[in-house]
Scaffold this active site. Structure first.
Site, PDB file in Angstrom:
ATOM      1  N   GLU A 196       0.826  -1.206   0.000  1.00  0.00           N
ATOM      2  CA  GLU A 196       0.000   0.000   0.000  1.00  0.00           C
ATOM      3  C   GLU A 196       0.863   1.261   0.000  1.00  0.00           C
ATOM      4  O   GLU A 196       0.539   2.237  -0.665  1.00  0.00           O
ATOM      5  CB  GLU A 196      -0.957   0.007   1.191  1.00  0.00           C
ATOM      6  CG  GLU A 196      -2.098  -0.978   1.049  1.00  0.00           C
ATOM      7  CD  GLU A 196      -2.991  -0.674  -0.159  1.00  0.00           C
ATOM      8  OE1 GLU A 196      -3.075   0.497  -0.569  1.00  0.00           O
ATOM      9  OE2 GLU A 196      -3.579  -1.620  -0.709  1.00  0.00           O
ATOM     10  N   TYR A 240      -4.997   6.605   5.392  1.00  0.00           N
ATOM     11  CA  TYR A 240      -5.360   5.712   4.291  1.00  0.00           C
ATOM     12  C   TYR A 240      -4.738   4.328   4.508  1.00  0.00           C
ATOM     13  O   TYR A 240      -5.412   3.292   4.407  1.00  0.00           O
ATOM     14  CB  TYR A 240      -4.911   6.280   2.931  1.00  0.00           C
ATOM     15  CG  TYR A 240      -4.990   5.208   1.882  1.00  0.00           C
ATOM     16  CD1 TYR A 240      -6.218   4.871   1.323  1.00  0.00           C
ATOM     17  CD2 TYR A 240      -3.867   4.458   1.518  1.00  0.00           C
ATOM     18  CE1 TYR A 240      -6.326   3.823   0.423  1.00  0.00           C
ATOM     19  CE2 TYR A 240      -3.962   3.414   0.625  1.00  0.00           C
ATOM     20  CZ  TYR A 240      -5.197   3.108   0.073  1.00  0.00           C
ATOM     21  OH  TYR A 240      -5.297   2.056  -0.798  1.00  0.00           O
ATOM     22  N   ASP A 282      -8.923   5.535  -1.790  1.00  0.00           N
ATOM     23  CA  ASP A 282      -7.813   6.104  -2.566  1.00  0.00           C
ATOM     24  C   ASP A 282      -8.405   6.779  -3.807  1.00  0.00           C
ATOM     25  O   ASP A 282      -9.626   6.920  -3.922  1.00  0.00           O
ATOM     26  CB  ASP A 282      -6.792   5.019  -2.931  1.00  0.00           C
ATOM     27  CG  ASP A 282      -7.379   3.950  -3.846  1.00  0.00           C
ATOM     28  OD1 ASP A 282      -8.582   4.037  -4.183  1.00  0.00           O
ATOM     29  OD2 ASP A 282      -6.639   3.034  -4.241  1.00  0.00           O
TER      30      ASP A 282
END
Ligand code: SF4
Length: 342
Positions: free
Chosen positions: A39, A122, A140
Site C-alpha cells: 500500500e 489511508y 484512494d
C-alpha cells in the site's frame, strides 16, 4: 442484485492476482507486512511498476523486523525509482516502531495502526481492512473516482473529497470488508478507469448514476489546476577516471538523505555561466554538457549540466556502475552529463 452482491460476485471471479494478496472469499488474510508495504508503494506508482520493488524488498527484508534492522542508506537505495523519499523514511520509522513496540507484529485495529509513526489514515484503513478484515473505509483515488461516478457527484475535487469518503463509508459493512475494499480498488483500476471506463464490462452499471446520465468520463469533476512553477539548477558531473563525485543531501527536505550529484540551489531563473561556475564544487575546467528536465509533484526542474575531470574535497567518489542507485533526477542528469559529447 444489490450493488454489494454484484460487486463482490464480480470480485470473486475477477480479482487481480497480486503478490501481496490472498484469494478472495476463502477467509484467508494476507500478511499485514505485505499489505502495508504494497500500500505504501502503490500510493505513488502503478501495480506493474511497484511489483518488482515489492518483491525486491521482500527478498532483502522478509519480515518487518528485518526491515527495521536495515541501514537507512540501503532502504533509500532500494527505494530509488519509487519517488517521494519521505515515504521511505516513514516506512522505516513505522517498521522500527512495530519491531520495537509491538514485537514485530502489526496491531490489528485501524486505531492502533494509525498510532504508528509514518502510517497515515489511508494506509491504516487499508491494512485494517485487507489484512485484518476490519470494516474500515479505504478511499484512494480509484475509490474516489468510482464513488463520484456511482453517485454522479457534482462537486469538483479536491472539495469533493469529504463527500466521496462519506459515500464510500456508507457502503462499508461487517461482511467481508477486506474483499469489499479490494473489490472497489480493482473495479477502479481495471474497469472504472480514469479515461474510457469499460462500462460494458462493469458489474454495477445498474447502480451507476453517471452511467445512467451517459457521461461517466466527466466524473470526478475537477477544479482546474494551476501550473506547476518551474525551477532551474546546475548539476555538476565531476569525474576522476571511472568514478563520479557524489554528495549526500541534507536529511530534511526534497530527496533528503539521498546520494546526489552536487548541484547549485534551484531557483526560478536560469543560471548564467559565471553563476554556475561560482557555485561549482571544485575548481576545474568545467564545460557545458547540455541539460535535463524533470518533473516533481510541486514543480518542474531544468538541470543545466556542467562536466569536468578533476579532484574535489568533501565528495563521495562512486564507481559509474553504482549510479543506478541514484534518485531518478540525478541518474538522468549523470547519464546525460557522462554521455554528452564535449
Ligand atoms: Fe464506472 Fe461505468 Fe461502472 Fe459506472 S458503470 S461504475 S462509470 S465502469
Amino acid at each position: 442484485m444489490t450493488l454489494r452482491t454484484a460487486l463482490l460476485a464480480w470480485y470473486d471471479a475477477n480479482a487481480r492476482d497480486l503478490p501481496w494478496r490472498a484469494r478472495p472469499g476463502g477467509g484467508a488474510h494476507p500478511d499485514p507486512y505485505r499489505v502495508w508495504l504494497s500500500e505504501v508503494m502503490l500510493q505513488q506508482t502503478t501495480v506493474p511498476h511497484a511489483t518488482p520493488y515489492f518483491l525486491k524488498f521482500l527478498t532483502l527484508w522478509p519480515t518487518v523486523t528485518d526491515l527495521a534492522g536495515a541501514p537507512d542508506g540501503e532502504v533509500m537505495a532500494a527505494w530509488a525509482g519509487l519517488g517521494y523519499y519521505a515515504r521511505a523514511r516513514n516506512l522505516l520509522a513505522c517498521a522500527r516502531a512495530v519491531a520495537a513496540g509491538h514485537a514485530g507484529v502489526f496491531p490489528d485495529t485501524e486505531e492502533a495502526l494509525r498510532a504508528l509513526p509514518g502510517l497515515g489514515p489511508y494506509t491504516a484503513a487499508a491494512v485494517a481492512a485487507i489484512a485484518f478484515d476490519r470494516p474500515a473505509n479505504v478511499v484512494d483515488g480509484n475509490v474516489e473516482r468510482v464513488m463520484a461516478r456511482l453517485f454522479a457527484v457534482a462537486t469538483p475535487l479536491p472539495e469533493a473529497k469529504a463527500e466521496l469518503k462519506r459515500l464510500a463509508g456508507d457502503l462499508v459493512a461487517d461482511d467481508r470488508p477486506g474483499d469489499w475494499a479490494q473489490a472497489l480498488m480493482d473495479l477502479g483500476a481495471v474497469v472504472c478507469r480514469p479515461k474510457a471506463p469499460l462500462c460494458d464490462r462493469c458489474p454495477v452499471t445498474a447502480h451507476c448514476a453517471a452511467f445512467a446520465r451517459g457521461d461517466p468520463e466527466t466524473f470526478p469533476r475537477r477544479t482546474p489546476k494551476a501550473d506547476r512553477p518551474h525551477r532551474f539548477g546546475v548539476a555538476y558531473v565531476l569525474t576522476r577516471g571511472e568514478e563520479v563525485a557524489l554528495v549526500r543531501r541534507p536529511p530534511k527536505g526534497l530527496l533528503g538523505g539521498m546520494l546526489a550529484l552536487p548541484t547549485s540551489d534551484w531557483r526560478p531563473a536560469r543560471w548564467s555561466e559565471a553563476e554556475a561556475l561560482s557555485a561549482a564544487p571544485a575548481a576545474a575546467a568545467w564545460r557545458s554538457a547540455g541539460e535535463v528536465e524533470h518533473g516533481f509533484t510541486h514543480f518542474t526542474l531544468t538541470l543545466q549540466l556542467l562536466r569536468a575531470e578533476g579532484e574535489a574535497a568533501d565528495v563521495i567518489w562512486s564507481p559509474r556502475r553504482d549510479l543506478e542507485a541514484l534518485p531518478s533526477v540525478f541518474l538522468k542528469a549523470a547519464r546525460a552529463g557522462l554521455n554528452a559529447l564535449l
